[in-house]
Design an enzyme around this catalytic site. Structure first.
Site, short mmCIF file in Angstrom:
data_model
loop_
_atom_site.label_atom_id
_atom_site.label_comp_id
_atom_site.label_asym_id
_atom_site.label_seq_id
_atom_site.Cartn_x
_atom_site.Cartn_y
_atom_site.Cartn_z
N HIS A 176 -34.80 -30.59 -100.04
CA HIS A 176 -36.14 -30.00 -100.11
C HIS A 176 -36.85 -30.18 -98.78
O HIS A 176 -36.55 -31.12 -98.03
CB HIS A 176 -36.96 -30.65 -101.23
CG HIS A 176 -37.01 -32.14 -101.16
ND1 HIS A 176 -35.97 -32.93 -101.58
CD2 HIS A 176 -37.96 -32.98 -100.67
CE1 HIS A 176 -36.29 -34.21 -101.37
NE2 HIS A 176 -37.48 -34.26 -100.82
N HIS A 195 -40.65 -30.62 -97.08
CA HIS A 195 -42.06 -30.92 -97.32
C HIS A 195 -42.91 -30.01 -96.43
O HIS A 195 -42.67 -29.94 -95.22
CB HIS A 195 -42.39 -32.36 -96.94
CG HIS A 195 -41.70 -33.39 -97.78
ND1 HIS A 195 -42.33 -34.04 -98.82
CD2 HIS A 195 -40.44 -33.89 -97.75
CE1 HIS A 195 -41.48 -34.91 -99.37
NE2 HIS A 195 -40.33 -34.83 -98.75
P1 AMP Z 1 -38.23 -37.33 -100.48
O1 AMP Z 1 -38.66 -38.74 -100.20
O2 AMP Z 1 -38.13 -36.49 -99.23
O3 AMP Z 1 -36.97 -37.27 -101.33
O4 AMP Z 1 -39.42 -36.70 -101.30
C1 AMP Z 1 -39.41 -36.53 -102.68
C2 AMP Z 1 -40.77 -36.01 -103.07
O5 AMP Z 1 -40.67 -35.48 -104.38
C3 AMP Z 1 -41.86 -37.08 -103.09
O6 AMP Z 1 -42.90 -36.69 -102.19
C4 AMP Z 1 -42.33 -37.07 -104.54
O7 AMP Z 1 -43.72 -37.26 -104.67
C5 AMP Z 1 -41.90 -35.70 -105.02
N1 AMP Z 1 -41.66 -35.56 -106.45
C6 AMP Z 1 -40.90 -36.36 -107.23
N2 AMP Z 1 -40.92 -35.92 -108.51
C7 AMP Z 1 -41.68 -34.80 -108.52
C8 AMP Z 1 -42.08 -33.88 -109.52
N3 AMP Z 1 -41.68 -34.01 -110.81
N4 AMP Z 1 -42.90 -32.86 -109.18
C9 AMP Z 1 -43.30 -32.71 -107.91
N5 AMP Z 1 -42.97 -33.54 -106.91
C10 AMP Z 1 -42.17 -34.57 -107.20
#
Ligand code: AMP
Ligand code: ZN
Length: 138
Positions: free
Chosen positions: A101, A103
């Site tokens: 993903h 950001h």
């Molecule tokens: P990363 O550290 O790059 O893997 O980022 C994962 C992101 O996913 C974090 O910023 C979380 O806040 C976000 N996240 C986790 N679960 C959900 C969810 N159910 N809906 C939206 N964002 C999420």
């Protein structure tokens, strides 16, 4: 991996709720549940790849397109000073969800986030050695 256990695969299939702001055939954008700044959005390809190391390149153009569309919409919707695109690969880099993903982080004048500080420029020989090592592994 069994994708039924992947939180982002579940968002893609609408098995769990999310705040979707963008969707096309190949990717989806939804608000981060724990935003760094107002409007923090995640752009996620609709294919389960862990991170950049195994990313299905057929989705590249679609992801870039989605990043641009959503970034433009955030810029119009919110009083942003800029947009930062961030992408974590591996737990050592802070990755917590192992479905690739991007950001999309709106930046504001008073958001308190600081740019990282570069360290001193290494010696030429060290830089050349690092470059050679990477090149020999391409
Ligand atoms: P990363 O550290 O790059 O893997 O980022 C994962 C992101 O996913 C974090 O910023 C979380 O806040 C976000 N996240 C986790 N679960 C959900 C969810 N159910 N809906 C939206 N964002 C999420
Ligand atoms: Zn997944």
């Amino acid at each position: 991996m069994n994708t039924t256990h992947c939180i982002f695969c579940n968002i893609i299939t609408k098995s769990i709720p999310s705040y979707i702001v963008y969707e096309d055939d190949m990717c989806i954008g939804f608000l981060d549940i724990a935003p760094i700044t107002k409007g923090h959005t995640l752009l996620v390809p609709k294919v389960h790849c862990s991170n950049i190391l195994d990313f299905d390149l057929h989705y590249s153009e679609s992801v870039m397109h989605g990043l641009q569309i959503v970034s433009n919409a955030i810029t119009k919707a919110l009083s942003v000073e800029g947009i930062q695109i961030l992408q974590n690969n591996g737990s050592g880099a802070g990755q917590m969800v192992f479905h690739i993903h991007w950001h999309i982080i709106p930046r504001y004048a008073d958001d308190g986030l600081n740019h990282w500080q570069g360290k001193a420029t290494p010696h030429k020989a060290e830089l050349q050695g690092i470059a050679d090592s990477i090149i020999s592994n391409l």
